[in-house]
Enzyme design. Structure first.
Site, PDB file in Angstrom:
ATOM      1  N   ARG A 174      60.219   1.363 -12.522  1.00 45.76           N
ATOM      2  CA  ARG A 174      59.037   1.138 -11.571  1.00 45.76           C
ATOM      3  C   ARG A 174      57.896   0.777 -12.663  1.00 45.76           C
ATOM      4  O   ARG A 174      56.791   0.207 -12.300  1.00 45.76           O
ATOM      5  CB  ARG A 174      58.653   2.492 -10.863  1.00 45.76           C
ATOM      6  N   ARG A 216      49.644  15.970  -4.526  1.00 49.21           N
ATOM      7  CA  ARG A 216      48.534  14.898  -4.907  1.00 49.21           C
ATOM      8  C   ARG A 216      47.820  14.511  -3.701  1.00 49.21           C
ATOM      9  O   ARG A 216      47.918  13.543  -3.090  1.00 49.21           O
ATOM     10  CB  ARG A 216      49.332  13.855  -5.619  1.00 49.21           C
ATOM     11  N   PRO A 217      46.690  15.394  -3.351  1.00 52.28           N
ATOM     12  CA  PRO A 217      45.845  15.313  -2.140  1.00 52.28           C
ATOM     13  C   PRO A 217      45.289  13.642  -2.205  1.00 52.28           C
ATOM     14  O   PRO A 217      44.866  13.081  -3.400  1.00 52.28           O
ATOM     15  CB  PRO A 217      45.002  16.260  -1.940  1.00 52.28           C
ATOM     16  N   ILE A 218      44.576  13.429  -1.234  1.00 53.96           N
ATOM     17  CA  ILE A 218      43.538  12.253  -1.206  1.00 53.96           C
ATOM     18  C   ILE A 218      42.434  12.474  -0.554  1.00 53.96           C
ATOM     19  O   ILE A 218      41.455  11.428  -0.246  1.00 53.96           O
ATOM     20  CB  ILE A 218      44.346  10.804  -0.569  1.00 53.96           C
ATOM     21  N   ASP A 219      41.885  13.602  -0.590  1.00 51.74           N
ATOM     22  CA  ASP A 219      40.820  13.901  -0.051  1.00 51.74           C
ATOM     23  C   ASP A 219      39.556  13.155  -0.454  1.00 51.74           C
ATOM     24  O   ASP A 219      38.641  12.758   0.115  1.00 51.74           O
ATOM     25  CB  ASP A 219      40.700  15.510  -0.037  1.00 51.74           C
ATOM     26  N   GLN A 220      39.689  13.088  -1.789  1.00 51.17           N
ATOM     27  CA  GLN A 220      38.443  12.366  -2.435  1.00 51.17           C
ATOM     28  C   GLN A 220      38.406  10.854  -2.176  1.00 51.17           C
ATOM     29  O   GLN A 220      37.098  10.382  -1.885  1.00 51.17           O
ATOM     30  CB  GLN A 220      38.421  12.483  -3.915  1.00 51.17           C
ATOM     31  N   ASP A 257      49.874  10.814 -18.832  1.00 57.12           N
ATOM     32  CA  ASP A 257      50.809   9.973 -18.869  1.00 57.12           C
ATOM     33  C   ASP A 257      51.801   9.918 -20.085  1.00 57.12           C
ATOM     34  O   ASP A 257      52.816   9.241 -20.259  1.00 57.12           O
ATOM     35  CB  ASP A 257      50.532   8.696 -18.435  1.00 57.12           C
ATOM     36  N   LYS A 317      50.352  -1.441 -16.263  1.00 63.44           N
ATOM     37  CA  LYS A 317      50.940  -1.172 -14.642  1.00 63.44           C
ATOM     38  C   LYS A 317      49.623  -0.609 -14.001  1.00 63.44           C
ATOM     39  O   LYS A 317      49.555  -1.328 -12.782  1.00 63.44           O
ATOM     40  CB  LYS A 317      51.831   0.054 -14.795  1.00 63.44           C
ATOM     41  N   ASN A 318      49.107   0.426 -14.319  1.00 63.94           N
ATOM     42  CA  ASN A 318      47.879   0.755 -13.670  1.00 63.94           C
ATOM     43  C   ASN A 318      46.619   0.115 -13.439  1.00 63.94           C
ATOM     44  O   ASN A 318      45.962   0.206 -12.283  1.00 63.94           O
ATOM     45  CB  ASN A 318      47.607   2.414 -14.020  1.00 63.94           C
ATOM     46  N   CYS A 330      55.416   9.029  -8.106  1.00 68.42           N
ATOM     47  CA  CYS A 330      56.083  10.036  -8.816  1.00 68.42           C
ATOM     48  C   CYS A 330      55.660  11.350  -8.140  1.00 68.42           C
ATOM     49  O   CYS A 330      54.499  11.806  -7.850  1.00 68.42           O
ATOM     50  CB  CYS A 330      55.381  10.011 -10.106  1.00 68.42           C
TER      51      CYS A 330
HETATM   52  N1  EPU Z   1      43.001  14.542  -6.948  1.00 70.33           N
HETATM   53  C1  EPU Z   1      42.548  15.381  -5.803  1.00 70.33           C
HETATM   54  N2  EPU Z   1      42.013  14.586  -4.761  1.00 70.33           N
HETATM   55  C2  EPU Z   1      42.104  13.189  -4.617  1.00 70.33           C
HETATM   56  C3  EPU Z   1      42.556  12.464  -5.741  1.00 70.33           C
HETATM   57  C4  EPU Z   1      43.107  13.269  -6.818  1.00 70.33           C
HETATM   58  O1  EPU Z   1      42.633  16.583  -5.843  1.00 70.33           O
HETATM   59  O2  EPU Z   1      41.392  12.711  -3.605  1.00 70.33           O
HETATM   60  C5  EPU Z   1      43.638  15.239  -7.853  1.00 70.33           C
HETATM   61  C6  EPU Z   1      45.112  14.841  -8.201  1.00 70.33           C
HETATM   62  O3  EPU Z   1      45.980  15.844  -7.522  1.00 70.33           O
HETATM   63  C7  EPU Z   1      45.088  15.344  -9.664  1.00 70.33           C
HETATM   64  C8  EPU Z   1      43.817  14.576 -10.323  1.00 70.33           C
HETATM   65  O4  EPU Z   1      42.971  14.832  -9.004  1.00 70.33           O
HETATM   66  O5  EPU Z   1      45.237  16.482  -9.872  1.00 70.33           O
HETATM   67  C9  EPU Z   1      43.680  13.358 -11.118  1.00 70.33           C
HETATM   68  O6  EPU Z   1      44.221  12.537 -10.105  1.00 70.33           O
HETATM   69  P1  EPU Z   1      43.963  10.882 -10.278  1.00 70.33           P
HETATM   70  O7  EPU Z   1      43.467  10.559  -8.617  1.00 70.33           O
HETATM   71  O8  EPU Z   1      43.195  10.619 -11.305  1.00 70.33           O
HETATM   72  O9  EPU Z   1      45.550  10.356 -10.175  1.00 70.33           O
HETATM   73  P2  EPU Z   1      46.020   9.178  -9.490  1.00 70.33           P
HETATM   74  O10 EPU Z   1      45.076   8.284  -9.252  1.00 70.33           O
HETATM   75  O11 EPU Z   1      46.901   9.461  -8.151  1.00 70.33           O
HETATM   76  C10 EPU Z   1      46.507   7.808 -11.801  1.00 70.33           C
HETATM   77  C11 EPU Z   1      47.827   7.051 -12.321  1.00 70.33           C
HETATM   78  C12 EPU Z   1      48.742   8.072 -12.704  1.00 70.33           C
HETATM   79  C13 EPU Z   1      48.108   8.977 -13.889  1.00 70.33           C
HETATM   80  C14 EPU Z   1      46.635   9.366 -13.108  1.00 70.33           C
HETATM   81  C15 EPU Z   1      45.793  10.117 -14.243  1.00 70.33           C
HETATM   82  C16 EPU Z   1      48.058   4.856 -10.793  1.00 70.33           C
HETATM   83  C17 EPU Z   1      48.734   4.230  -9.648  1.00 70.33           C
HETATM   84  N3  EPU Z   1      48.604   6.220 -11.335  1.00 70.33           N
HETATM   85  O12 EPU Z   1      46.987   8.571 -10.638  1.00 70.33           O
HETATM   86  O13 EPU Z   1      49.829   7.187 -13.343  1.00 70.33           O
HETATM   87  O14 EPU Z   1      48.941   9.899 -14.215  1.00 70.33           O
HETATM   88  O15 EPU Z   1      45.748   8.372 -12.657  1.00 70.33           O
HETATM   89  O16 EPU Z   1      45.484   9.421 -15.397  1.00 70.33           O
HETATM   90  O17 EPU Z   1      46.932   4.508 -11.416  1.00 70.33           O
HETATM   91  C18 EPU Z   1      51.853   7.281 -14.340  1.00 70.33           C
HETATM   92  O18 EPU Z   1      51.670   6.052 -14.606  1.00 70.33           O
HETATM   93  O19 EPU Z   1      52.962   7.594 -14.739  1.00 70.33           O
HETATM   94  C19 EPU Z   1      50.915   7.894 -13.342  1.00 70.33           C
HETATM   95  C20 EPU Z   1      51.514   9.021 -12.648  1.00 70.33           C
END
Ligand code: EPU
Length: 438
Positions: free
Chosen positions: A406, A131-135, A314, A31-32, A126
Site C-alpha cells: 500500500r 482513529r476518530p474523524i471528529d476534527q 510512522d 505517499k501521504n 491501517c
Molecule cells: N485524531 C482525532 N480526531 C480527528 C483526527 C485525528 O482524535 O478528527 C487523532 C488520531 O486518532 C491520532 C492523532 O489525532 O491519535 C493524529 O492523527 P492524524 O489525523 O494526524 O493522523 P491521520 O491523518 O489519520 C496521517 C497519516 C499517517 C500518520 C499520521 C501522523 C495519511 C494518509 N496518514 O494519518 O500515516 O501516521 O498522519 O503523522 O496521511 C502511515 O503512512 O503509515 C500512516 C499511518
C-alpha cells in the site's frame, strides 16, 4: 486500467537475513502527499499533470476513485499522471473503494468544496487503534456544512461555505488537510490554528497555490486560506517520501551496511538522522542525499513520537527493530496512536525481548534475531519486520504483505539492488485484492 502492484493476500516476502546492505537507493514520491494531492485535483478547472507519483496501491485506489466519479486519468509514464477533472459529476465514493485506505476521507473535503456535496464511506487504512474523524467534521461544520453518518457513510452538504476561524483540539494531519481542501473556495478568510506542520501539508499547500489558491503559513501552526472561486490546471512534482527514506536509512544501519539514500530533502529527515547518530550510525548529509554507514554495535536510546518536527510515528516500528539489537534497555513511547505496537508479538517470534504497557514499549537489546514466519498487521509494522528479517539469522517468511505494498514502491526490488536476499513468492491463482476493485 492502472494497477501499480498486483498483490494477493497470500503473497509473501522470503528473506534470507544477514546480508549487509550496500549501494544506493532512489526514493519515490511521498505517499501521504500523493494521497492528498490526487483528490485535490478535483478542485482544478483544467488538466493537471502530477509527477513523482509513487507506484503504490494507495495511489491505485485514489485513481480508481477519480475514474469512478468521472475524471479522465492517464498514466504518461510510470510516475507521471495526467488528470482531467473537467467532467467529474459524481459526488459519491462507494464503500468498495473507500474502505481500502484512510486517505479516502480527503474526497469529503474536495468534493464538498467543489460541489457542495460529498458522500464517502468512513475511511479504512491501517488499524492503529481508535482513529476518530471528529476534527474533520468540526471543520466542515464550522465552514457551514451539515453532515450525517448512517450505515457507515458520511454525507455532507452545504448551501455555501464561508471562511471562519478553526482551532484544532489536537494536532491532526488529516483534519488540517481536509480543512485546507474544504476552505480553498469558501467565501472570505479561513484561519486554521494548532495546524499540523508535516512536509506533506506544505506540499499540498504548494500544489493548491499552483492551481491558484491563496494559502499562506503552511508548515507553521497557523494557516491562512483566502477563498478563490476558479482554479487553473498545473504541472506539479510531489516531494520525496521522508518515511520511505527513513526506512532505508534504518535498514542500512541495522544491517551494518553502507547505503546512500538519493533524491531526498535532508531537512525532512532530521529527527531520524539525529536519532541514528545518537545510537552510533554515521550519517553524511549532502544536498539531496544522505549516506548511512552502519556500526558493528548500537547504543540504547529512548524515543517518543510526536507531530512534526518531532520523531514521526510512522518511523517508530522500524526504529524499534533496530533497537532490538542495541546494547541495553530502550524505552519507546508512542505519542500519536493508541495501538502502534502490533508488530511486537511478531518481533518476539524472532527472539526480540520487548514488553508493552499501553503506549510504552521497553526493549531489552539482544545479540541476534532469528528468522521466523511472521505476519504484517499494518504498513509500518511490515517495514519493521522486513528490517528485522534483513538482520536475522536464517529465513524470515513475511505474510500479509499487501499492507506493505500500500505504501512502499517496489520494496523487495529496491532491497535486492542493495544486496538483500529477498524474494516475493507470488500466488497467481489467489484472488487479487486490488484487481478486484478495478
Ligand atoms: N485524531 C482525532 N480526531 C480527528 C483526527 C485525528 O482524535 O478528527 C487523532 C488520531 O486518532 C491520532 C492523532 O489525532 O491519535 C493524529 O492523527 P492524524 O489525523 O494526524 O493522523 P491521520 O491523518 O489519520 C496521517 C497519516 C499517517 C500518520 C499520521 C501522523 C495519511 C494518509 N496518514 O494519518 O500515516 O501516521 O498522519 O503523522 O496521511 C502511515 O503512512 O503509515 C500512516 C499511518
Amino acid at each position: 486500467m492502472i494497477i501499480y502492484t498486483e498483490v494477493s493476500e497470500l503473497d509473501k516476502f522470503i528473506i534470507n537475513g544477514g546480508k549487509r546492505l550496500r549501494g544506493s537507493v532512489n526514493i519515490s514520491g511521498a505517499k501521504n502527499a500523493a494521497v492528498a494531492i490526487i483528490p485535490a485535483v478535483i478542485l482544478a478547472d483544467d488538466v493537471c499533470v502530477i509527477e513523482n507519483v509513487p507506484q503504490i496501491n494507495d495511489v491505485t485506489i485514489d485513481l480508481q476513485i477519480l475514474r469512478h466519479i468521472g475524471a479522465d486519468v492517464r498514466l504518461l509514464d510510470k510516475s507521471t499522471i495526467r488528470i482531467d477533472p473537467k467532467h467529474i459529476k459524481d459526488t459519491v465514493v462507494p464503500y468498495e473503494l473507500a474502505r481500502h485506505m484512510r486517505a479516502s476521507y480527503y474526497f469529503l473535503g474536495t468534493l464538498l468544496s467543489k460541489f457542495n456535496h460529498a458522500k464517502v464511506s468512513m475511511p479504512g487504512g491501517c488499524d492503529l487503534g481508535d482513529r476518530p474523524i471528529d476534527q474533520h467534521l468540526k471543520c466542515f461544520k464550522a465552514l457551514g456544512a451539515e453532515y450525517t453518518i448512517e450505515h457507515g457513510i458520511v454525507e455532507i452538504s452545504a448551501d455555501k461555505l464561508i471562511g471562519t476561524q478553526i482551532y484544532f483540539d489536537k494536532v491532526t494531519v488529516g483534519a488540517t488537510i481536509n480543512a485546507m481542501l474544504a476552505s480553498v473556495k469558501a467565501d472570505g478568510l479561513t484561519i486554521l490554528e494548532n495546524a499540523a506542520k508535516e512536509p506533506h501539508i506544505v506540499d499540498l499547500a504548494n500544489f493548491l497555490n499552483s492551481i491558484g489558491a491563496n494559502i499562506i503559513g503552511a508548515g507553521t501552526d497557523v494557516i491562512k486560506i483566502r477563498g478563490v472561486k476558479r482554479f487553473k490546471g498545473t504541472h506539479y512534482t510531489i516531494i520525496p517520501d521522508q518515511i520511505e527514506a527513513g526506512t532505508y536509512m534504518i535498514a542500512a544501519a541495522a544491517t551494518k551496511g553502507d547505503v546512500t539514500v538519493n533524491g531526498i530533502i535532508p531537512k525532512h529527515l532530521e529527527p531520524i538522522t539525529s536519532k541514528l547518530r545518537k545510537v552510533g550510525a554515521i550519517i553524511e548529509e549532502r544536498d539531496e542525499s544522505v549516506r548511512v554507514i552502519g556500526s558493528d554495535s548500537y547504543e540504547r536510546t529512548n524515543l517518543k513520537t510526536m507531530p512534526h518536527p518531532g520523531f514521526p510515528t510512522d518511523m517508530q516500528p522500524q526504529f524499534a527493530a533496530l533497537l532490538t539489537l542495541a546494547k541495553g534497555t530502550s524505552i519507546l513511547t508512542e505519542g500519536i496512536f493508541d495501538n502502534r505496537f502490533r508488530y511486537v508479538d511478531e518481533l518476539r517470534r524472532m527472539g526480540a525481548d520487548i514488553s508493552v504497557d499501553g503506549k510504552v514499549a521497553v526493549i531489552e537489546g539482544i545479540e541476534r534475531l532469528t528468522g521466523a514466519p511472521v505476519k504484517v498487521a499494518d504498513l509500518r509494522a511490515g517495514a519493521a519486520l522486513i528490517i528485522a528479517g534483513l538482520c536475522a539469522d536464517g529465513i524470515t517468511e513475511i505474510e500479509e504483505i499487501q499492507h506493505i505494498e500500500r505504501g512502499y514502491e517496489n520494496m523487495d526490488k529496491k532491497l535486492r539492488e542493495l544486496g538483500a536476499d529477498i524474494v516475493k513468492r507470488k500466488f497467481p491463482d489467489a484472488v487479487d485484492s486490488i484487481a478486484k476493485i478495478v
